[in-house]
Enzyme design. Sequence first.
Site, PDB file in Angstrom:
ATOM      1  N   ILE A   1     -21.714  76.416  76.316  1.00 49.72           N
ATOM      2  CA  ILE A   1     -23.020  77.003  76.621  1.00 49.72           C
ATOM      3  C   ILE A   1     -23.083  78.461  76.193  1.00 49.72           C
ATOM      4  O   ILE A   1     -24.089  78.928  75.649  1.00 49.72           O
ATOM      5  CB  ILE A   1     -23.302  76.883  78.126  1.00 49.72           C
ATOM      6  CG1 ILE A   1     -23.315  75.415  78.567  1.00 49.72           C
ATOM      7  CG2 ILE A   1     -24.613  77.562  78.499  1.00 49.72           C
ATOM      8  CD1 ILE A   1     -23.166  75.228  80.071  1.00 49.72           C
TER       9      ILE A   1
ATOM     10  N   TYR B   1     -20.918  68.864  76.877  1.00 46.49           N
ATOM     11  CA  TYR B   1     -20.842  70.322  76.827  1.00 46.49           C
ATOM     12  C   TYR B   1     -20.288  70.837  78.141  1.00 46.49           C
ATOM     13  O   TYR B   1     -20.302  70.161  79.176  1.00 46.49           O
ATOM     14  CB  TYR B   1     -22.232  70.927  76.579  1.00 46.49           C
ATOM     15  CG  TYR B   1     -23.211  70.725  77.705  1.00 46.49           C
ATOM     16  CD1 TYR B   1     -23.337  71.662  78.741  1.00 46.49           C
ATOM     17  CD2 TYR B   1     -24.022  69.585  77.760  1.00 46.49           C
ATOM     18  CE1 TYR B   1     -24.235  71.461  79.782  1.00 46.49           C
ATOM     19  CE2 TYR B   1     -24.926  69.388  78.798  1.00 46.49           C
ATOM     20  CZ  TYR B   1     -25.021  70.327  79.805  1.00 46.49           C
ATOM     21  OH  TYR B   1     -25.907  70.141  80.840  1.00 46.49           O
ATOM     22  N   CYS B   2     -19.759  72.059  78.104  1.00 43.97           N
ATOM     23  CA  CYS B   2     -19.320  72.762  79.298  1.00 43.97           C
ATOM     24  C   CYS B   2     -19.557  74.250  79.066  1.00 43.97           C
ATOM     25  O   CYS B   2     -20.177  74.635  78.067  1.00 43.97           O
ATOM     26  CB  CYS B   2     -17.853  72.462  79.621  1.00 43.97           C
ATOM     27  SG  CYS B   2     -16.712  72.741  78.248  1.00 43.97           S
ATOM     28  N   THR B   3     -19.092  75.106  79.949  1.00 49.52           N
ATOM     29  CA  THR B   3     -19.450  76.524  79.866  1.00 49.52           C
ATOM     30  C   THR B   3     -18.928  77.187  78.598  1.00 49.52           C
ATOM     31  O   THR B   3     -19.687  77.827  77.869  1.00 49.52           O
ATOM     32  CB  THR B   3     -18.924  77.277  81.100  1.00 49.52           C
ATOM     33  OG1 THR B   3     -19.388  76.624  82.280  1.00 49.52           O
ATOM     34  CG2 THR B   3     -19.414  78.719  81.090  1.00 49.52           C
TER      35      THR B   3
ATOM     36  N   GLY C   1     -16.318  75.482  76.492  1.00 49.43           N
ATOM     37  CA  GLY C   1     -15.754  74.513  75.556  1.00 49.43           C
ATOM     38  C   GLY C   1     -14.422  73.914  75.967  1.00 49.43           C
ATOM     39  O   GLY C   1     -14.011  72.890  75.437  1.00 49.43           O
TER      40      GLY C   1
END
Length: 325
Positions: free
Chosen positions: A255, A227-229, A231
Amino acid sequence: KTYLAFTNTRGPANCPIMIPLMDKNDEGRRSHYLTIQFAIPDAPADALCHTSFYRFADLSVPDAVVAIVRELVEPLTGSVLVAREGISGALAASANRIAAFEHALRTDPRLDGHFQHITFKHSACATSPFWKVRVHKKDEIVALGVPGVTGVAPNPDRSRHLSPQAWRDLLAQDDVVVIDNRNSFEYRLGRFQNAIDPKVDNFRDFPSYVQAHADQWKAEGKKVAMYCTGGIRCEKTGMWMENLGLDVYQLEGGILNFFQSLPDAERDWQGECFVFDNRIAIDTKLQETPTTADEVYNDSPDEAWRLERAHRLDSVNPKHNRKPS
């Protein structure tokens, strides 16, 4: 017939909310969205709304896209990057101006439909996130630095993009390794439970971490959930990681989409979420927190320059709800 799929999607006061329609495009994504805006009685009409977005697309003439986008963002503040592989940006303005920009980016005929399926993630602003607007052409919209790797995929396997609820279900499984595909200082501020910090200071360092651990994950039969902030980093690295033989899954929309979609996101999230603007951090309700840059960065060489930059930006737009000193 067309049906509306109403979910528990949430957003900050007065910001546009997108309701996905049931039909899908050939990539398996929702192909139409109904954008509605709720007026909250106690929210100021000129309250700032933050929107973030990206879309990988094959842009043959990125310079032309830059010129068009510069027109569209004129009344806003923020930053937009354009490259041959697509567009990425974060902007702020009143809800009406944000909604007008988002509609134009999707529908302007000069953009040839490249961004008609783009999605936007909204969050609230107590502090003005930006002080000017810039649109730049870059070699990559997110710089991985691996030759030939792009987020533009001819036949993307959208089953690898997990909805927030499906992501929550995956995290509960034992045969999963959860990777935080962000910088280490972002991980320190907040993370999903049981997530691993690759301890990278730059996105370009991430491939080396994956290559060093890929054989172990495969030998252990692990699914790799990352995951990241928003996508974009996961989108850029997903197919490359699959080509290494890994069983890869990513959180759709990152997120921010998880926070926006699940009212009890705090069940799975520990801490706050760093954002790359003057607000510094938001909580699981998409609200700005009192956290300051001095509480985020340490004194390492990589983070020292980030702190210095944050101080410069704060001198122009001071943080609204900083903690008392």
